[in-house]
Design an enzyme around this catalytic site. Structure first.
Site, short mmCIF file in Angstrom:
data_model
loop_
_atom_site.label_atom_id
_atom_site.label_comp_id
_atom_site.label_asym_id
_atom_site.label_seq_id
_atom_site.Cartn_x
_atom_site.Cartn_y
_atom_site.Cartn_z
N HIS A 290 -3.74 1.29 3.74
CA HIS A 290 -2.75 2.35 3.77
C HIS A 290 -1.46 1.78 4.35
O HIS A 290 -1.48 0.88 5.18
CB HIS A 290 -3.25 3.52 4.63
N ASP B 157 -7.97 8.85 -0.08
CA ASP B 157 -8.16 8.94 -1.53
C ASP B 157 -9.51 8.41 -1.98
O ASP B 157 -9.94 8.69 -3.10
CB ASP B 157 -7.05 8.15 -2.25
#
Length: 438
Positions: A315, A373
């Site tokens: 991320h 996700d």
């Protein structure tokens, strides 16, 4: 906004211009949590320089009291409350109230807020004509950008951004109508009749009904699925100054109306590098296909010359396990068990991929941990959402954060129109050459 923190005389950073020896002190502003910031607002005026920061990764564009992220330690706070506590104990609408107002509601405040949302769940009937103007195979996000932007043509009584009451009404309308608009976008692409809101249901139950109910059958809400969706919405409600939130703030800085600002945020979120990652995770899992292929694909992910990447790992901000992923991992188990597909091959493949990757020195060294996700796409797919709707659901949830951020920006007395500067690398001045002499 709280009173601005002022730097003390000794809390400064000194920059010396080696061209002429000029020395300028820039104040360091204290943050409640996270890094303090160097106030460089006078840099150009005093030294004639701009800062150079592609992607603004080292630039604080605003003050905000809404969301704090500690990427190194995997911490996400909304108004000081941990995301784990909120997903365990709260619901999406209460979190939306918290984001906008700064505090959790009392029982009386909650009832008023809930009724305000219920008052605005329907959309103007003429808005349905907008849907008829799209092709049936239009992407739902394309419809969302157009319809949300068009709300400003219908609700003229909530466009004055300098009126606090009109801002409040616009905020309620956006949060309340987004599930209706999103479900209508889905129904239109399916060729099914629109389902109107049922205000006796919870926010997520109502949305699920508008998505999946048909006139031929009675719809009965499934509490496990609605609770899972509550968690997904809470986890996506706000995430600091990401691309779409920054877009909303930038659009709002020009004094654009709130509906146009949120439509701009939806457009930014539509980009696959921002809102389409959970769909990319599913595509990756389908490509890997079987547990026996995991090591081969991990080797490919390590190969810089190979375009393959492990989606759902790593991320921009988190350099630790994304706290949102932990919540969704448990939620995925609950949803798949409820739907009778606990042995769903993609979920088992995802679990094994996560296990192997987290034991691999390469991923540990690079701090490539699962993000939000990684599991959200599996959950949404199991619940019956097509992949084209994944980003729409993201936009629906993020509207709460966008609205909160927009309100905070408008109320900030020092906010000004956004105007990033640039480092020009083009041609020096030159004379025009007539066409016959080129």
């Amino acid at each position: 906004m709280a009173e601005k923190e002022q730097a003390s005389d000794n809390n400064t950073v000194t920059i010396i211009d080696n061209r002429n020896g000029t020395q300028v002190d820039f104040p360091i502003l204290d943050s409640t949590l996270g890094p303090d910031v160097i106030d460089v607002q006078t840099l150009y005026r005093t030294l004639g320089y701009f800062t150079y920061d592609p992607g603004f990764t080292s630039t604080a564009s605003c003050d905000s009291e809404i969301t704090f992220i500690d990427g190194a330690n995997g911490v996400l706070l909304h108004r000081g409350y941990s995301i784990e506590e909120l997903t365990e104990n709260s619901n999406f609408l209460e979190v939306a109230y918290l984001l906008i107002n700064g505090e959790l509601p009392t029982a009386e405040e909650w009832e008023t807020f809930r009724k305000d949302i219920a008052l605005h769940t329907m959309v103007d009937e003429q808005l349905i004509r907008f849907y008829n103007g799209f092709r049936r195979d239009a992407h739902p996000m394309a419809i969302m950008v157009g319809v949300v932007g068009a709300l400003s043509a219908f609700y003229h009584d909530s466009l004055d951004i300098n009126d606090a009451e009109q801002r409040r009404v616009a905020s309620m309308r956006l949060i309340a109508k987004m599930p209706t608009i999103a479900a209508m976008a889905y129904k239109y692409t399916k060729g099914q009749p629109f389902v109107y809101p049922t205000n006796s249901l919870s926010y997520t139950e109502n949305f699920l009904k508008m998505m999946f109910a048909v006139p031929a059958d009675e719809y009965v809400p499934n509490p496990v699925l609605s609770q899972a969706l509550e968690k997904i919405f809470i986890l996506h409600a706000d995430h600091e100054q990401n691309a779409s939130t920054s877009t909303v703030r930038l659009a709002g800085s020009s004094q654009a109306n709130p509906f146009a600002c949120i439509a701009a945020g939806i457009a930014s979120l539509w980009g696959p590098a921002h809102g389409g990652a959970n769909e990319a995770v599913l595509k990756m899992l389908h490509e890997i296909g079987d547990k026996s292929n995991i090591q081969k694909y991990i080797a490919r992910a390590k190969d810089k010359s190979d375009p393959f990447r492990l989606m759902g790992f790593g991320h921009r901000v988190y350099k630790n396990y994304d706290p949102r992923a932990k919540v969704l991992k448990a939620s995925a188990h609950a949803v798949l068990n409820e739907l009778g597909c606990a042995n769903e091959p993609l979920f088992e493949l995802a679990l094994e991929l996560e296990r192997i990757a987290l034991e691999d020195e390469y991923f540990i060294e690079k701090k490539l941990f699962p993000n939000v996700d990684f599991y959200s796409g599996i959950i949404l797919r199991a619940m019956g959402f097509p992949t084209s709707m994944f980003t729409v659901l993201f936009a629906l949830a993020r509207t709460a954060g966008w609205v909160a951020q927009w309100n905070e920006m408008i109320a900030d007395p020092i906010h000004k129109i956004g105007r990033p500067r640039q480092r020009y690398t083009g041609s020096s001045p030159r004379n025009y050459i007539p066409m016959d002499k080129r």
